[in-house]
Scaffold this active site. Structure first.
Site, mmCIF file in Angstrom:
data_model
loop_
_atom_site.group_PDB
_atom_site.id
_atom_site.type_symbol
_atom_site.label_atom_id
_atom_site.label_comp_id
_atom_site.label_asym_id
_atom_site.label_seq_id
_atom_site.Cartn_x
_atom_site.Cartn_y
_atom_site.Cartn_z
ATOM 1 N N GLU A 191 38.819 -3.714 26.501
ATOM 2 C CA GLU A 191 37.734 -3.955 25.541
ATOM 3 C C GLU A 191 36.402 -3.453 26.098
ATOM 4 O O GLU A 191 35.584 -2.882 25.372
ATOM 5 C CB GLU A 191 37.619 -5.448 25.212
ATOM 6 C CG GLU A 191 38.746 -5.992 24.344
ATOM 7 C CD GLU A 191 38.865 -5.293 22.996
ATOM 8 O OE1 GLU A 191 37.880 -4.719 22.516
ATOM 9 O OE2 GLU A 191 39.971 -5.314 22.432
ATOM 10 N N TYR B 3 31.750 -10.361 20.948
ATOM 11 C CA TYR B 3 32.834 -9.497 20.476
ATOM 12 C C TYR B 3 34.013 -9.524 21.460
ATOM 13 O O TYR B 3 35.158 -9.773 21.076
ATOM 14 C CB TYR B 3 32.330 -8.051 20.299
ATOM 15 C CG TYR B 3 33.463 -7.077 20.200
ATOM 16 C CD1 TYR B 3 34.128 -6.912 18.996
ATOM 17 C CD2 TYR B 3 33.922 -6.388 21.321
ATOM 18 C CE1 TYR B 3 35.221 -6.067 18.907
ATOM 19 C CE2 TYR B 3 35.007 -5.550 21.253
ATOM 20 C CZ TYR B 3 35.647 -5.389 20.043
ATOM 21 O OH TYR B 3 36.738 -4.567 19.959
ATOM 22 N N ASP C 265 32.195 -6.333 15.219
ATOM 23 C CA ASP C 265 31.472 -5.197 15.807
ATOM 24 C C ASP C 265 31.108 -4.235 14.672
ATOM 25 O O ASP C 265 31.184 -4.608 13.501
ATOM 26 C CB ASP C 265 32.333 -4.498 16.875
ATOM 27 C CG ASP C 265 33.556 -3.807 16.262
ATOM 28 O OD1 ASP C 265 33.873 -4.062 15.079
ATOM 29 O OD2 ASP C 265 34.183 -2.998 16.965
#
Ligand code: SF4
Length: 348
Positions: free
Chosen positions: A43, A126, A144
């Site tokens: 991520e 996020y 996002d």
């Protein structure tokens, strides 16, 4: 537009998206794991880097730092080196610190709760939502830019995505369509946003949600998302001195919090005695997200051994050569400069 919608009216949208994802999920290496360490790294890597561009880096990083303990115990310089090519090096510094946090504060076990993941260095809402939903069945949407774009189009919602309340606003909208399986839903939104509902020219004909999408039915997809505030890039000038002799050159590590923190660079100033050795100057224009850099690099070829020795002895610079410099991370423009130097001088 006020958000006064009801979940029951829109849940079928999330379910359609999951059905599409079941058949169309991108085959990515991190899709075959629920290891929170790997999902977290992925991520962070892919936050500001496109998948095709970052995949090799991600694989190499995971190969070298295969778990939290290995990462936490590795020197920061090495972590930075493996981040080379991905840019935004503060991400690597934070990842390293967060790994140490996990070792020290959580006995080396990745915390499963959204609120705890959020406490890790460099982890925002996020990433915390993505990791907790994919690995631990957490229930937070990973909002996002993809979420902003897809949701604003589905609902033809003109809420300004540059508004400071946009994150909360679109989180609420996401809850309206969010099914039980939030981990897959979050990943499906990522895939839909990057493969189908693209910023420009979305592929609405192929979209599983086209019957539910208000912007599409109004033929107004290009009007969403609405964004009014543009962050203006500022200009910045930098002057470097590439001081070298017989294939060796001088470098230092940046301490600055400003840009390129902890990366290596050339000296930013030299003493008077080196001025006569300036042979040429190269100007490089380089864009960062919010900065337009104008970089001048003075080529200082010191052909006096005495002056070289004197200068290197009285300053804190490190002496390196092209080969050893490859073990260090430099900002891209300086890395390119070193490569040209290597070619020009045929050292290797
Ligand atoms: S129909 Fe088009 S605009 Fe609407 S969600 Fe799908 S791709 Fe995006």
């Amino acid at each position: 537009m006020e958000n006064n919608k009801k979940t029951s009216d829109f849940l079928h949208i999330g379910n359609k998206l999951l059905m599409w994802y079941d058949k169309n999920a991108r085959d990515l290496p991190f899709r075959n794991t629920k290891d929170p360490y790997k999902i977290w790294i992925c991520e962070i890597v892919f936050q500001q880097t496109r998948i095709a561009q970052g995949l090799n880096h991600y694989n190499n990083f995971i190969k070298r730092f295969s778990d939290v303990k290995t990462l936490a115990e590795s020197p920061e310089d090495e972590v930075l080196l493996y981040w080379k090519g991905l840019g935004y090096y503060s991400r690597a510094i934070n990842i390293h610190k967060a790994a140490q946090q996990i070792i020290n504060d959580y006995d080396g076990v990745f915390p499963p709760e959204y609120e705890e993941i959020l406490k890790l260095k460099g982890v925002g809402k996020y990433t915390a939502a993505a990791v907790s939903s994919i690995c631990f069945n957490g229930k937070m949407p990973a909002v996002d830019g993809n979420f902003y774009r897809v949701l604003s189009r589905i609902f033809a919602d003109d809420f300004d995505v540059s508004n400071s309340r946009a994150f909360n606003y679109f989180s609420e909208l996401a809850h309206l369509i969010m099914p039980e399986n939030v981990g897959d839903f979050n990943q499906a939104m990522m895939d839909l946003g990057s493969e189908i509902c693209k910023p420009r020219n979305p592929l609405c004909g192929e979209c599983p949600l086209n019957r539910d999408c208000l912007a599409f039915s109004l033929n107004k997809t290009s009007e969403f998302p609405v964004k009014t505030k543009k962050v203006k890039a500022t200009d910045l000038g930098l002057q470097y001195y590439f001081v070298h002799r017989n294939g060796e050159f001088l470098i230092q590590q940046r301490k600055d919090d400003f840009i390129w923190k902890k990366l290596f660079e050339f000296p930013l100033q030299i003493s008077e005695e080196l001025m006569p050795f300036i042979k040429s100057v190269k100007t490089i224009n380089h864009k960062l997200t919010h900065k337009n850099l104008s970089i001048e690099i003075f080529n200082v070829e010191v052909d006096s051994e005495e002056i070289w020795k004197n200068f290197t002895a009285t300053n804190d610079y490190m002496i390196t050569d092209v080969k050893n410099s490859q073990e260090k991370s430099f900002p891209k423009p300086l890395e390119n400069y070193i490569q040209n130097y290597q070619t020009a001088y045929r050292f290797f």
